[in-house]
Design a protein around this motif. Structure first.
Motif, short mmCIF file in Angstrom:
data_model
loop_
_atom_site.label_atom_id
_atom_site.label_comp_id
_atom_site.label_asym_id
_atom_site.label_seq_id
_atom_site.Cartn_x
_atom_site.Cartn_y
_atom_site.Cartn_z
N ALA A 126 0.93 -1.34 -0.21
CA ALA A 126 0.02 -0.01 -0.13
C ALA A 126 0.97 1.11 -0.12
CB ALA A 126 -0.99 0.01 1.32
N ILE A 127 0.45 2.26 -0.76
CA ILE A 127 1.18 3.47 -0.88
C ILE A 127 0.08 4.70 -0.69
CG2 ILE A 127 2.74 5.02 -2.23
CD1 ILE A 127 3.06 2.39 -4.14
N SER A 128 0.29 4.86 0.67
CA SER A 128 -0.91 6.22 0.98
C SER A 128 -0.73 7.37 0.34
CB SER A 128 -1.15 6.12 2.42
OG SER A 128 0.24 6.51 3.03
N ASP A 129 0.48 7.93 0.31
CA ASP A 129 0.89 9.21 -0.27
C ASP A 129 2.12 9.14 -1.38
OD1 ASP A 129 1.75 11.60 -0.59
OD2 ASP A 129 1.37 12.20 1.40
N VAL A 130 1.86 8.60 -2.43
CA VAL A 130 2.83 8.81 -3.76
C VAL A 130 3.69 9.90 -3.60
CG1 VAL A 130 3.02 8.53 -6.04
CG2 VAL A 130 1.15 7.44 -4.97
N ASP A 131 3.20 11.16 -3.53
CA ASP A 131 4.26 12.17 -3.50
C ASP A 131 5.28 12.13 -2.42
OD1 ASP A 131 2.87 13.15 -5.58
OD2 ASP A 131 1.72 14.76 -4.78
N LYS A 132 4.91 11.92 -1.21
CA LYS A 132 5.86 11.76 0.10
C LYS A 132 6.71 10.87 -0.33
CE LYS A 132 5.66 10.34 4.79
NZ LYS A 132 4.80 9.77 5.75
N TYR A 133 6.48 9.64 -1.00
CA TYR A 133 7.48 8.53 -0.72
C TYR A 133 8.24 8.69 -2.29
CZ TYR A 133 5.11 6.11 3.07
OH TYR A 133 4.65 5.68 4.27
N TYR A 134 7.91 9.51 -3.11
CA TYR A 134 8.47 9.89 -4.24
C TYR A 134 9.69 10.85 -3.91
CZ TYR A 134 9.77 11.96 -8.77
OH TYR A 134 10.65 12.56 -9.79
N LYS A 135 9.45 11.61 -2.99
CA LYS A 135 10.42 12.65 -2.25
C LYS A 135 11.53 11.80 -1.48
CE LYS A 135 7.45 16.96 -2.35
NZ LYS A 135 6.75 17.66 -1.56
N LEU A 136 10.86 10.92 -0.75
CA LEU A 136 11.69 10.06 0.12
C LEU A 136 12.80 9.33 -0.68
CD1 LEU A 136 9.34 9.24 3.00
CD2 LEU A 136 11.14 10.83 3.16
N SER A 137 12.45 8.64 -1.85
CA SER A 137 13.16 7.99 -2.63
C SER A 137 14.00 8.83 -3.55
CB SER A 137 12.08 6.91 -3.15
OG SER A 137 11.64 7.39 -4.19
N LYS A 138 13.93 10.12 -3.47
CA LYS A 138 14.32 11.03 -4.24
C LYS A 138 14.31 10.82 -6.02
CE LYS A 138 18.18 12.12 -1.16
NZ LYS A 138 19.74 11.86 -0.74
N GLY A 139 13.18 10.12 -6.12
CA GLY A 139 12.56 9.70 -7.56
C GLY A 139 13.06 8.61 -8.22
N LYS A 140 13.79 7.80 -7.21
CA LYS A 140 14.79 6.67 -7.97
C LYS A 140 13.91 5.44 -7.77
CE LYS A 140 19.35 8.59 -6.61
NZ LYS A 140 20.25 8.32 -6.05
N SER A 141 12.76 5.29 -7.05
CA SER A 141 11.94 3.89 -6.65
C SER A 141 10.83 4.07 -8.11
CB SER A 141 11.23 4.30 -5.52
OG SER A 141 12.05 3.64 -4.47
N ILE A 170 -5.18 -1.02 -7.64
CA ILE A 170 -6.15 0.22 -7.13
C ILE A 170 -5.59 1.30 -6.90
CG2 ILE A 170 -8.14 0.51 -5.92
CD1 ILE A 170 -8.23 -2.54 -5.22
N VAL A 171 -5.89 2.42 -7.64
CA VAL A 171 -5.35 3.75 -7.53
C VAL A 171 -6.28 4.74 -7.42
CG1 VAL A 171 -3.16 2.92 -8.95
CG2 VAL A 171 -5.24 3.99 -10.11
N SER A 172 -5.91 5.95 -6.80
CA SER A 172 -6.78 7.09 -6.52
C SER A 172 -6.06 8.37 -6.71
CB SER A 172 -7.48 7.15 -5.32
OG SER A 172 -8.01 8.39 -4.95
N GLU A 173 -6.50 9.30 -7.52
CA GLU A 173 -6.01 10.61 -7.48
C GLU A 173 -6.02 11.52 -6.26
OE1 GLU A 173 -7.43 12.57 -11.07
OE2 GLU A 173 -6.58 10.95 -12.23
N GLU A 174 -6.36 10.89 -4.81
CA GLU A 174 -6.60 11.48 -3.74
C GLU A 174 -5.48 10.93 -2.92
OE1 GLU A 174 -10.27 12.27 -2.18
OE2 GLU A 174 -11.33 11.95 -4.12
N PRO A 175 -4.55 11.68 -2.13
CA PRO A 175 -3.72 11.22 -1.19
C PRO A 175 -4.46 10.39 0.17
CG PRO A 175 -3.71 13.38 -0.81
CD PRO A 175 -4.52 13.03 -2.09
#
Length: 791
Positions: A321-336, A367-372
């Motif tokens: 599960a990924i509850s906040d894509v933007d948050k984890y994108y930043k944490l991974s520095k866009g590498k994941s 299953i995806v959503s455009e809402e965090p």
């Protein structure tokens, strides 16, 4: 509406009555419990002044007038303490008229919107009438027919998400009595109805409209079963065959998951796992999408997932599960990669669920959503109940795909002709039966006895000479180009090796011009590859020779690494001829099969040849008659004439000019064929029958006895045979086709020189008549046609 029975066809005359409920209260008024007795007397006192509450009400406006009294009478059934929790209504069955309900029910209907119309979802119109009849059978006659089905309401919530409500009826407060026009139902009537559910006229005959009085009301206890129904809907959606070809399948699937998770703006995607490639692949189907792959058809798992998500999904087979894509994108520095791919699609939260069984991963449910944060590890657990159905569906889909792949391979690579497919099916079933019985399975020999063969070919004349000529021209041009470059190089550098190469090239050019041999092409190609290509790499570095060398390489076909111009024209011509002739033969075969089923196969060589077998053992039916053999022989001869005509009509479209010659082989005796498993094709059985195959392979090269003239000639059809009766038969066919202007009058009968192990062959040879185009009614001999075409 002045009467609740208006616009309704039913065996019931409906009357809303509380008589039966009030009789219960009469009993309770004598209770020893003073509190219960006092309450009952209070209800009876309220109802006493309004006799219609007992007698029955049919006008909806009267129900509105007595709304207060009805509420008091129903107070115990609709507890004020539970009214905001229970979903409950008082009504008459199969009718949208509700005259009392809990506050919770009112709230649900209000939220659904002003334009919402309450209807029982799964109650077809005809079933309503028959259900009412079965109630009468049970209530009045004691015939308990189990026709109970769960009934549902579908009602959207405030977010527009569909909620499912199951209805349970309490029918304790009804009376049903037959009216004067009600036929009495006997045991024979009941038995007749059991076998005629669909016969609406019969039901109406036994239970005419308004023939029974329904007096009372029902209480509907309603329960939200959205989760259960969503799971059931998912199961139903996945069970259907070829659902994914339907454009509406994924739309329905989105809505089902929205109901299951209680979220409006979510989407569902799938990706299939290819274990051999360790890659995810796109699922092919209408509206199907993979959010892990985005626009890619496939991607390696390592290219689609980071190490943690890879291990979670593929190794541990757990939800990711990924509850906040933007948050984890930043944490991974866009590498994941999974965060990067999802972010590119404006996805803010997601659940990736492994579709796996005991054999391993089969795919990913996305299953995806455009809402965090709306999708998370908590509501991911709601998928636990639906995953077994998705796993089963994917297992079935993979099996179906494998069967489809095998069917395509069989069709395209090892095709079994429909006329004999039944025999293979029979043996396959026996094979499976042996497996189940525990005996060693054996796929028995597939053979057909006493069948008559037919063979024909339309052969390209002089194809070997044409290819040799094309090869000579290509090699000559290539060698001349190389020679010119080396001559210019020799002017710059007086190297003896250049002279040696020029000497060798001149020898090859002389050989090509004087006596081209089978191995000449191979020798020259080896010389160019071993000696000339390294030299040209050296000369390419010389500025004054650079353009010549580049021009040379541009003339070389990169696929075959030789100058491939005239040979390409030859190959393209052969390919076009084979394609067009085979297509025409296949089209005509459809007509022939409709006349009488028979085995057919064709092969593309330098031309097109075909085999046909006809007989009782192939058709499996006691229907074969020699007339069908004679008909197929005449059909074959006529089609060969049509193929000749079709060829010459198309000849001007071919890159090079070639001619064809047609031949038919007649074999008078029936023979046996069997399927050779190693070669995946039928072949003749036995030493005697092998003579037929020998003749087939050699007869097209045969000469007329005592001459050097080949039997097969352009513009003519040759019919080879050995028996006098075959000669008589085919002369009849020739005469008939002459009358239809398919064949000319120059019939000749010739003897053939003896072939190895084959003697006594003869042939009928006759010229084909042609026409310039499909609209031309004039007929021409081959020579006349060539003059017309070249004019």
């Amino acid at each position: 509406m002045n009467d609740i029975n208006e616009n309704i066809e039913s065996p019931f005359k409906l009357m809303v009555s509380f008589d039966k409920l009030l009789k219960y209260y009469e009993e309770l008024s004598q209770s020893e419990d003073e509190f219960i007795a006092a309450k009952a007397r209070r209800v009876l006192k309220t109802a006493k002044g309004f006799p219609e509450l007992r007698e029955g009400i049919t006008n909806p406006s009267d129900l509105v007038k007595r709304e207060k009294e009805i509420r008091i009478v129903l107070q115990d059934s609709f507890s004020p303490i539970l009214t905001n929790n229970e979903i409950k209504t008082a009504s008459v069955p199969f009718h949208n008229l509700i005259f009392n309900s809990s506050e919770r029910f009112k709230s649900i209907i209000k939220t659904a919107g002003d334009d919402f119309e309450l209807k029982i979802k799964n109650m077809p119109k005809d079933d309503t009438y028959i259900t009412a009849c079965t109630i009468i059978l049970a209530f009045c006659y004691g015939h308990n027919i189990n026709f109970k089905r769960p009934f549902y309401y579908e009602i959207p919530d405030a977010d527009g998400i569909m909620q499912y409500y199951k209805i349970l009826y309490n029918a304790d407060f009804i009376d049903i009595t037959p009216n004067k026009n009600a036929p009495k139902i006997t045991q024979e009537d009941a038995d007749e109805l059991l076998d005629n559910f669909e016969n609406m006229e019969l039901w109406k005959k036994k239970f005419p409209p308004n023939s029974y009085t329904f007096k009372g009301f029902v209480i509907s206890n309603i329960f939200n079963v959205t989760d259960d129904q969503s799971i059931s809907n998912i199961k139903s959606s996945l069970i259907g065959q070829d659902k994914r070809k339907d454009d509406g399948f994924m739309k329905d699937f989105h809505e089902i998951f929205q109901s299951l998770l209680g979220l409006k703006n979510i989407k569902v995607g799938f990706s299939i796992y290819n274990e051999e490639e360790d890659a995810f692949e796109h699922v092919h189907g209408a509206g199907m999408k993979s959010f892990l792959l985005n626009k890619l058809d496939s991607n390696s798992c390592k290219g689609a997932l980071c190490d943690i998500s890879y291990n979670t999904l593929l190794k541990e087979k757990k939800f990711y599960a990924i509850s906040d894509v933007d948050k984890y994108y930043k944490l991974s520095k866009g590498k994941s990669p999974q965060y990067k791919t999802l972010k590119e699609q404006n996805i803010k939260s997601a659940i990736l669920a492994p579709i796996a069984n005991e054999d391993g991963l089969m795919g990913i449910l996305e299953i995806v959503s455009e809402e965090p944060k709306v999708l998370n590890s908590i509501n991911a657990n709601k998928l636990v109940d639906v995953m077994p159905f998705i796993v089963s569906a994917v297992e079935r889909s993979k099996n179906e795909e494998q069967n489809l792949i095998e069917a395509i391979i069989q069709q395209e690579c090892t095709s079994i002709h429909p006329s004999v497919n039944w025999r293979f099916v029979k043996e396959a079933r026996n094979f499976i039966k042996d497996q189940f019985n525990g005996t060693k399975p054996n796929f028995n020999k597939i053979a057909f006895e006493n069948i008559y063969p037919l063979f024909g070919q339309i052969d390209i004349k002089g194809s070997s000479e044409a290819r040799n000529f094309a090869t000579q021209k290509d090699l000559t041009i290539q060698l001349e180009s190389i020679k010119l470059i080396i001559e210019n190089a020799f002017k710059l550098e007086k190297l003896p090796i250049y002279e040696q190469f020029l000497f060798q090239i001149n020898n090859y050019l002389e050989d090509l011009d004087v006596h081209f041999q089978v191995d000449s092409e191979q020798q020259i190609s080896a010389f160019i590859k071993q000696d000339i290509d390294p030299l040209l790499e050296h000369l390419n570095a010389i500025e004054s020779l650079n353009e010549e060398v580049i021009a040379y390489y541009e003339s070389i076909d990169e696929n075959v690494n030789v100058l491939y111009h005239h040979r390409k024209d030859y190959d393209d011509t052969i390919s076009l001829i084979n394609k067009e002739m085979a297509a025409l033969l296949d089209k005509k075969q459809v007509e022939a099969q409709a006349m009488y089923p028979h085995y057919f196969e064709r092969f593309k060589t330098d031309g097109v040849e075909h085999n046909m077998y006809i007989g009782e053992s192939i058709t499996k039916e006691d229907s074969f008659n020699p007339i069908y053999l004679y008909n197929l022989r005449l059909w074959q001869l006529q089609v060969m004439c049509e193929m000749e005509n079709s060829f010459y009509l198309m000849q001007s479209d071919f890159p090079i000019k070639l001619d064809v010659a047609s031949m038919i082989l007649v074999f008078n005796q029936p023979l046996s064929i069997s399927f050779r498993m190693d070669e995946k094709q039928f072949d003749v059985d036995g030493t005697y029958n092998a003579r037929y195959e020998i003749v087939k392979k050699r007869v097209d090269k045969a000469h007329i006895k005592g001459t050097t003239e080949r039997l097969t000639q352009k513009g003519k059809i040759s019919i080879v045979y050995s028996q006098k009766q075959d000669e008589i038969e085919y002369l009849r066919y020739v005469k008939f086709l002459q009358s239809k202007k398919y064949l000319d009058d120059d019939v000749e009968i010739v003897e053939l020189q003896d072939l190895q192990a084959v003697t006594g062959l003869k042939a009928i040879r006759v010229s084909v008549l042609y026409h310039k185009n499909q609209d031309d009614k004039s007929f021409y001999t081959y020579d006349d046609l060539m003059k017309e075409i070249n004019a």
